[in-house]
Structures are given as structure tokens and as C-alpha cells.
Enzyme design. Structure first.
Site, short mmCIF file in Angstrom:
data_model
loop_
_atom_site.label_atom_id
_atom_site.label_comp_id
_atom_site.label_asym_id
_atom_site.label_seq_id
_atom_site.Cartn_x
_atom_site.Cartn_y
_atom_site.Cartn_z
N PRO A 236 0.81 -1.20 0.00
CA PRO A 236 0.08 0.04 -0.10
C PRO A 236 0.83 1.18 -0.11
CG PRO A 236 -0.15 -1.08 2.23
CD PRO A 236 0.37 -2.13 1.04
N ASN A 237 0.30 2.06 -0.74
CA ASN A 237 0.85 3.72 -1.00
C ASN A 237 2.25 3.71 -1.76
OD1 ASN A 237 -1.00 4.92 0.54
ND2 ASN A 237 -0.30 3.92 2.32
N ARG B 32 5.45 11.94 -2.99
CA ARG B 32 5.39 12.21 -1.93
C ARG B 32 6.61 11.85 -0.88
NH1 ARG B 32 1.55 14.66 -3.92
NH2 ARG B 32 -0.42 14.68 -3.28
N TYR C 111 11.72 8.43 1.03
CA TYR C 111 11.77 7.55 -0.11
C TYR C 111 12.29 7.91 -1.31
CZ TYR C 111 8.41 5.45 3.13
OH TYR C 111 7.60 5.16 4.27
N ASN D 82 7.96 -5.82 -1.35
CA ASN D 82 8.08 -4.84 -0.48
C ASN D 82 6.58 -4.72 0.08
OD1 ASN D 82 7.88 -2.58 1.06
ND2 ASN D 82 9.13 -1.19 -0.32
N ALA E 34 3.41 -1.07 4.83
CA ALA E 34 2.85 -1.29 6.00
C ALA E 34 2.31 -2.49 6.51
CB ALA E 34 1.82 -0.10 5.97
N HIS F 220 4.27 -4.98 8.59
CA HIS F 220 4.43 -4.84 10.33
C HIS F 220 2.98 -5.42 10.92
CE1 HIS F 220 7.57 -2.42 8.99
NE2 HIS F 220 6.69 -1.47 8.52
N ASP G 140 1.61 -16.04 5.84
CA ASP G 140 0.94 -17.47 5.51
C ASP G 140 0.91 -17.62 4.01
OD1 ASP G 140 0.31 -17.68 8.10
OD2 ASP G 140 -1.67 -17.53 7.91
N GLU H 54 12.63 -9.63 0.82
CA GLU H 54 11.97 -8.62 1.25
C GLU H 54 12.88 -7.29 1.12
OE1 GLU H 54 11.12 -9.21 5.40
OE2 GLU H 54 9.98 -7.18 5.53
N HIS I 209 12.83 -3.08 1.95
CA HIS I 209 12.54 -1.88 2.37
C HIS I 209 13.16 -0.83 1.64
CE1 HIS I 209 9.53 -3.74 4.59
NE2 HIS I 209 10.37 -4.66 5.18
N ILE I 210 12.61 0.33 1.30
CA ILE I 210 13.41 1.25 0.54
C ILE I 210 14.11 2.23 1.85
CG2 ILE I 210 13.34 3.54 -0.60
CD1 ILE I 210 10.54 2.09 -1.95
N SER I 211 13.39 2.49 2.88
CA SER I 211 13.84 2.92 3.99
C SER I 211 14.68 2.08 4.90
CB SER I 211 12.94 3.64 4.55
OG SER I 211 11.86 2.97 5.14
N ARG J 290 13.71 4.08 12.03
CA ARG J 290 12.56 4.68 12.05
C ARG J 290 11.76 4.28 13.44
NH1 ARG J 290 9.70 4.59 6.50
NH2 ARG J 290 8.66 6.32 7.41
N ARG K 144 7.82 -0.04 13.18
CA ARG K 144 8.41 -0.54 11.90
C ARG K 144 9.41 -1.43 11.95
NH1 ARG K 144 6.12 3.17 8.23
NH2 ARG K 144 5.60 5.36 9.11
O1 CA2 Z 1 10.53 1.51 3.39
C1 CA2 Z 1 9.84 0.96 2.85
O2 CA2 Z 1 9.86 0.52 1.70
C2 CA2 Z 1 8.51 0.62 3.60
O3 CA2 Z 1 8.22 -0.55 3.22
C3 CA2 Z 1 7.74 1.74 3.09
C4 CA2 Z 1 6.32 1.78 3.81
C5 CA2 Z 1 6.48 1.92 5.28
O4 CA2 Z 1 5.22 1.83 5.91
C6 CA2 Z 1 7.52 0.74 5.77
O5 CA2 Z 1 7.38 0.61 7.36
C7 CA2 Z 1 8.79 0.80 5.08
C8 CA2 Z 1 5.41 2.95 3.21
C9 CA2 Z 1 5.13 2.87 1.84
C10 CA2 Z 1 4.47 4.22 1.56
O6 CA2 Z 1 5.25 4.61 0.22
C11 CA2 Z 1 5.07 6.05 0.17
C12 CA2 Z 1 6.05 6.45 -1.07
C13 CA2 Z 1 6.00 7.78 -1.38
C14 CA2 Z 1 5.29 8.61 -0.25
C15 CA2 Z 1 4.06 8.04 0.43
C16 CA2 Z 1 4.45 7.02 0.66
#
Ligand code: CA2
Length: 146
Positions: A11-12, A19, A24, A75, A78, A81, A88, A99, A101-103, A108, A112
Site C-alpha cells: 500500500p501507498n 510524496r 523514499y 515490499n 505497512a 508490520h 502465510d 523482502e 524496504h526502501i527506507s 525509524r 516499523r
Molecule cells: O521503506 C519501505 O519501503 C517501507 O516498506 C515503506 C512503507 C512503510 O510503511 C514501511 O514501514 C517501510 C510505506 C510505503 C509508503 O510509500 C510512500 C511512498 C511515497 C510517498 C508516500 C508513501
């Protein structure tokens, strides 16, 4: 035959590059797809990339990967977590799972720091920005081509 690699995004992540660039970066998911596609041919891999904001759709994609996928890069965003259901589903997949994660989720907020998916992942890449996807692809290719 080329190994089919599913790259699944939660998601997102459709907002990637649009954003919160301080967390990111500026690359979009389309940029990530183009980078992975450009690399895949040299690695004897074929990419099938998807993004969904819905947990059940991500699970459906994992089920598709069960049919013809050699490996999964995921990836879960959210859902990492929160989602035992995605864990499963991944546990029903036979091939390697990486797996991404960009960040750096460990740098953080505390919520997370734990990922359900990590209990299944063969490798975890966090904090390398979108390079994590191509790093994961190189590693999967090494595993699958050996
Ligand atoms: O660091 C990552 O890749 C995460 O999986 C990104 C998730 C976050 O909930 C994880 O804790 C770490 C959030 C993805 C939201 O992506 C956005 C990208 C740009 C702008 C807004 C949201």
C-alpha cells in the site's frame, strides 16, 4: 527458459517519487520497474511487477507466483508490520523470497522494526533506497542460475 520473478509492492507505494522524497527518494515505481526490466535480460530473468493497496490482492498475486514464479521480491510496505495473512501466503511459495524496504525500517519508529514477512524471507534489504530492488534481483538470479 527465463526465470519469472514477481516484484510485489504494498500500500501507498504507487505514490513513490510523488510524496515524502526525504524518506523514499525521487524515483517512481515506474522507474523501479524500468531498472529491473533493463537488468532482468542479462540475468536470465523476466519481471512481473505489481502494486496493490489491498491485502487480499497481494495475497492473490503471491498465489499467481505459486503457479509460474521462480522467485518473489516483495515490499509489503505497512503490511510488513501487520500481516500474518501475507506471511502465510508466502509460506505456501516454494522459491526464494527477498523482502525489500526502501527506507531503513530499523532507524525509524519502533512499530516499523518488526516485519512478519522477515520470518519467511530468505534475504532482507532495507535502507538502500530503490537500489534495493535491483540488489534483490541480482541476488535472486544468483540463487536461481546456480
Ligand atoms: O521503506 C519501505 O519501503 C517501507 O516498506 C515503506 C512503507 C512503510 O510503511 C514501511 O514501514 C517501510 C510505506 C510505503 C509508503 O510509500 C510512500 C511512498 C511515497 C510517498 C508516500 C508513501
Amino acid at each position: 527458459m527465463a526465470h519469472k520473478i514477481y516484484i510485489l509492492n504494498g500500500p501507498n507505494l504507487n505514490l513513490l517519487g510523488k510524496r515524502q522524497p526525504e524518506i523514499y527518494g525521487h524515483a517512481t515505481l515506474a522507474d523501479v520497474q524500468a531498472d529491473c526490466k533493463a537488468l532482468a535480460g542479462d540475468l536470465n530473468c523476466e519481471i512481473s511487477m505489481h502494486q496493490s493497496n489491498h491485502e487480499g490482492e497481494i495475497i492473490d498475486m503471491i498465489h499467481h507466483a505459486r503457479v509460474d514464479g521462480a522467485g518473489i521480491i516483495i515490499n509489503p510496505a505497512a503490511y510488513s508490520h501487520t500481516s500474518v495473512a501475507i506471511l502465510d501466503a508466502l509460506n505456501t511459495f516454494d522459491g526464494p523470497v527477498i523482502e525489500v524496504h526502501i527506507s531503513n525500517i530499523h532507524k525509524r519508529e519502533a512499530f516499523r522494526h518488526h516485519s512478519y514477512v522477515s520470518a519467511r524471507a530468505d534475504g532482507v534489504i532495507a535502507g538502500c533506497g530503490v537500489d534495493g530492488y535491483t540488489l534483490a534481483l541480482r541476488h535472486l538470479a544468483r540463487l536461481l542460475n546456480q
